[in-house]
Structure formats: structure tokens, C-alpha cells
Design a protein around this motif. Structure first.
Motif, PDB file in Angstrom:
ATOM      1  N   SER A 183      -2.902 -14.802  -6.522  1.00 20.57           N
ATOM      2  CA  SER A 183      -1.856 -13.824  -6.234  1.00 20.57           C
ATOM      3  C   SER A 183      -1.885 -12.729  -7.277  1.00 20.57           C
ATOM      4  CB  SER A 183      -0.487 -14.513  -6.235  1.00 20.57           C
ATOM      5  OG  SER A 183      -0.260 -15.180  -7.464  1.00 20.57           O
ATOM      6  N   VAL A 211       1.085 -12.365   0.426  1.00 18.19           N
ATOM      7  CA  VAL A 211       1.687 -11.896   1.673  1.00 18.19           C
ATOM      8  C   VAL A 211       1.110 -12.710   2.820  1.00 18.19           C
ATOM      9  CG1 VAL A 211       2.015  -9.902   3.183  1.00 18.19           C
ATOM     10  CG2 VAL A 211       1.941  -9.594   0.702  1.00 18.19           C
ATOM     11  N   THR A 212       1.951 -13.031   3.801  1.00 20.60           N
ATOM     12  CA  THR A 212       1.519 -13.891   4.906  1.00 20.60           C
ATOM     13  C   THR A 212       0.261 -13.365   5.580  1.00 20.60           C
ATOM     14  OG1 THR A 212       3.785 -14.601   5.314  1.00 20.60           O
ATOM     15  CG2 THR A 212       2.212 -14.904   7.107  1.00 20.60           C
ATOM     16  N   ASP A 214      -2.063 -11.620   4.454  1.00 19.50           N
ATOM     17  CA  ASP A 214      -3.264 -11.608   3.617  1.00 19.50           C
ATOM     18  C   ASP A 214      -4.098 -12.864   3.807  1.00 19.50           C
ATOM     19  OD1 ASP A 214      -2.710  -9.175   2.568  1.00 19.50           O
ATOM     20  OD2 ASP A 214      -1.771  -9.920   0.738  1.00 19.50           O
ATOM     21  N   ASP A 240       7.477 -17.949   7.884  1.00 14.05           N
ATOM     22  CA  ASP A 240       6.709 -16.800   7.415  1.00 14.05           C
ATOM     23  C   ASP A 240       5.744 -17.287   6.339  1.00 14.05           C
ATOM     24  OD1 ASP A 240       5.774 -14.252   7.006  1.00 14.05           O
ATOM     25  OD2 ASP A 240       7.400 -13.678   5.662  1.00 14.05           O
ATOM     26  N   LYS A 341      -0.045 -18.007   1.266  1.00 17.60           N
ATOM     27  CA  LYS A 341       1.393 -18.144   1.045  1.00 17.60           C
ATOM     28  C   LYS A 341       1.935 -19.313   1.866  1.00 17.60           C
ATOM     29  CE  LYS A 341       5.750 -15.824   2.093  1.00 17.60           C
ATOM     30  NZ  LYS A 341       6.365 -14.618   2.688  1.00 17.60           N
TER      31      LYS A 341
END
Length: 386
Positions: A183, A211-212, A214, A240, A341
């Protein structure tokens, strides 16, 4: 009283990218289509030293053949000289080229042509020639000469309408690297200023939550597709990120009626994976006889009793939706990589044993899939020994 009439003859000239109107007897031409108008450069006759035009970044010059856009005269030979200022380079281009050469198309231009050359640069003294409708379009970083040469064979064309513009050679390069296994985003900016020769490199590292979208899935029906927000389960919970619930089966719009549908399972039950665990229950005595020439005899041995029991562990397979229906419900899933994530709302972890029972708890804060898998494996290993 007689009426006097005046006649005005207007000449229209149309060249590629430029539309011009000439009024007879007037020196001024109206030019349409050129976005920027630069000062006209002068061409020095052969035998005289051409005036060097030095251009800073953003400056430019226009240069045209004599009488353009009318046909150029015969036996012309003159030279322009351009030079970029420090920190700049020259960009040459032409809106129109019509030079009648005596050479064949594709051969070295002879007769009428433009020649770009220099004394010691990349082009050299022989340079590069352009004729017919060949359009010069290149960038040059040092002093350069432009020679117009025409012969007296009686054939001529419109000539040329060209420009040279200086642009800055100071470059800024930005490289951004983002991976789903970490991250961390690292941005490196390098700026070079030719005038001072100074190179400055700045590296900025920013740690952000993944981020989802990604996350690119690495397995399952939706492998290689990115994750997306979705709903799942009998209560259609919104997620999410990646979760470790039981993976979806084949997507259907309506549950089919087979006549023996069992009650829907509790949502929390699909966080576990059941398996058979073999355990040693104890030792039993057994008599084993051996035959021989000296008669029967027996020996006492111990035999282990193995008992199987059902066990369950928290699932370590994390997945996300790679396709959803119009309502947002998952239609296709993919296996998440370690750096993706994870959604705490759909992540269950082993809890410390209480009163001899194996427990579990919902994750309370967002971490990556890899972080949660480590916790789950450690908890599963501990609980399996109880």
C-alpha cells in the motif's frame, strides 16, 4: 451623367493549412489558418554572411520563398541562419512546400531545393535537401543554415512557407509505481536545467490504504479482472473489498425449486471450512499368535484406536466480485492476492479459545488480505491443537 464603374481583381491562393487573399498593388496579405504569426526572417544572398537569428524558448520565425505564394524567380541562392538559445532547441515545420526539382522523386534533390546544413553538427556540411512536396519536420539543438537554391530551367513552383520555433529542453520526468501487494506509492521527479547543468531528483513515498479497484484477481472464474463493490449473502450485505466467506456458486436470478431445498444457512456459518480430524483415542490389548515347529504361542501387543471427529477452520480464501448484476449482487468472483484491500465487514478471524471452545470474531479494522491470512493461519493452528 455617366456612371463610372471600378473593377477590383482579387486573387485567392489556397495552400495546405493556409488560406490567403492578395489585393493587387497592396503589399499586405491576409492569412487565415496560421495560429501564431511570427516575424519574417530574411534570406542573405550568397557571398554575404547570413545574420544569425537566436531564438529563446517560445520565440519563432517564419521564412518564405521570394514572391510566395506566387512562383519564385529563377537563379535564387540565399541562406538563413538560426540558433537556439541556452536551454532551447529548434523545431522546424512547413505549411506548404512546392519546389520543382530536376531530379527524380526520391533521389537527391537538384535544381530547386531547400538544404538544411551546418558546419559541425549532426547534419554536417552536406546536410539534408527537400524538394517537390517533401515537408521538413524535425528538431535541432545547434546552429543551422537553411539554403534556398533555384536554377534557370524555366520551371518553378510556389516555393515554401515554413517556420522555426524554439522550445525548452528542460524536462521533468515523473514515475509513479503502484502495486496491489503493498500500500505504498513512490513518486520520483527528476528535473534537469541545461543552463546550470543542475539535476534535482526528488523521491516522495506515501503510504495509503489499498483501493478496491486496484486489486487484480489471481484465481477463480473472474481471474485477471479487477475487484468491484458488491452485495452478497441472504441478507445482501454490501462489501467494498475482499472477504473470506464461502465463495458463490453459479449465479442464478431465481432460486430453482427442486422439491427438497433445505433451509438457508446462517450467514456466519459460511466463514468456516469443515474437515475430518483423526485423533488417537487410546490403547487396546490384543493377542497375536505365531505358528511354528515348537507349538503355538501368543504375545500381547498394544493397538491404537483412531477416532475421527469433525473440525472446522476459518477460511483463508479471500475473494471479491468481478461482475455484478444490475442490483449490485455478485455474479462472478475472483481470488484476491495478498496485497488486496480486505473488507472488515466480511472478514472473520479466529479468536482466543474460551472455556475450551474454538471461537471466531469479525475483523474490526481494515488491513490487506495478506495481513488477515497470517492471523487466520496462526489462529487455526492454535485452535486445532485444543
Amino acid at each position: 451623367m455617366g456612371v463610372q464603374r471600378a473593377s477590383v481583381l482579387i486573387f485567392f491562393f489556397v495552400t495546405p493549412g493556409v488560406f490567403m487573399i492578395n489585393f493587387p498593388g497592396q503589399q499586405q496579405r491576409f492569412v487565415f489558418g496560421r495560429q501564431t504569426v511570427y516575424t519574417m526572417a530574411s534570406c542573405s544572398d550568397t557571398g554575404t554572411t547570413p545574420t544569425t537569428v537566436t531564438l529563446n524558448a517560445g520565440e519563432g520565425r517564419q521564412f518564405q520563398s521570394p514572391s510566395y505564394p506566387a512562383n519564385y524567380p529563377a537563379q535564387q541562392k540565399c541562406t538563413y541562419n538560426f540558433e537556439p538559445a541556452t536551454g532551447a532547441q529548434l523545431v522546424f515545420s512547413c505549411d506548404d512546400v512546392d519546389l520543382t526539382a530536376t531530379s527524380a522523386t526520391g533521389a537527391l534533390c537538384t535544381g530547386d531545393y531547400l538544404r538544411f546544413y551546418d558546419a559541425s553538427g549532426a547534419l554536417g556540411s552536406s546536410g539534408e535537401r527537400y524538394c517537390f512536396n517533401n515537408n521538413p519536420s524535425f528538431t535541432y539543438t545547434t546552429n543551422i543554415n537553411v539554403l534556398l537554391n533555384t536554377n534557370n530551367d524555366g520551371n518553378s513552383g510556389r516555393g515554401y512557407d515554413c517556420k522555426v520555433v524554439a522550445e525548452s529542453t528542460t524536462t521533468t520526468t515523473t514515475t509513479t509505481t503502484t502495486t496491489t501487494t503493498t500500500s505504498t506509492t513512490t513518486t520520483t521527479t527528476t528535473t534537469t536545467t541545461p543552463s546550470s547543468g543542475l539535476t534535482t531528483t526528488t523521491t516522495t513515498t506515501t503510504t495509503l490504504a489499498p483501493v478496491t479497484t486496484d486489486c487484480i484477481t489471481v484465481g477463480g472464474p473472474g481471474a485477471t479482472k479487477p475487484c468491484m463493490a458488491y452485495t452478497y449473502g441472504i441478507s445482501r450485505e454490501s462489501y467494498d473489498g475482499c472477504i473470506n466467506r464461502r465463495t458463490p456458486g453459479q449465479y442464478v436470478n431465481v432460486v430453482p425449486n427442486f422439491g427438497d431445498n433445505s433451509p438457508a444457512p446462517k450467514d456466519q456459518e459460511d466463514f468456516f471450512e469443515e474437515f475430518d480430524l483423526e485423533e488417537d483415542e487410546g490403547l487396546d490389548d490384543a493377542r497375536v499368535s505365531f505358528g511354528g515347529s515348537f507349538g503355538p504361542r501368543s504375545r500381547k501387543v498394544n493397538k491404537k484406536q483412531v477416532k475421527k471427529r469433525k473440525a472446522r477452520e476459518v477460511r483463508t480464501l479471500f475473494w471479491c466480485a468481478t461482475a455484478v448484476d444490475p442490483s449490485g449482487y455478485v455474479m462472478e468472483w475472483g481470488k484476491c492476492a495478498a496485497g488486496c484491500k480486505a473488507d472488515p465487514a466480511g472478514t472473520y478471524l479466529p479468536a482466543a479459545p474460551r472455556r475450551g471452545n474454538v471461537g471466531f470474531t469479525r475483523a474490526r479494522r481494515g488491513q490487506t488480505v495478506g495481513d488477515f491470512i497470517k492471523i487466520i493461519r496462526k489462529g487455526n493452528s492454535r485452535n486445532s491443537r485444543l
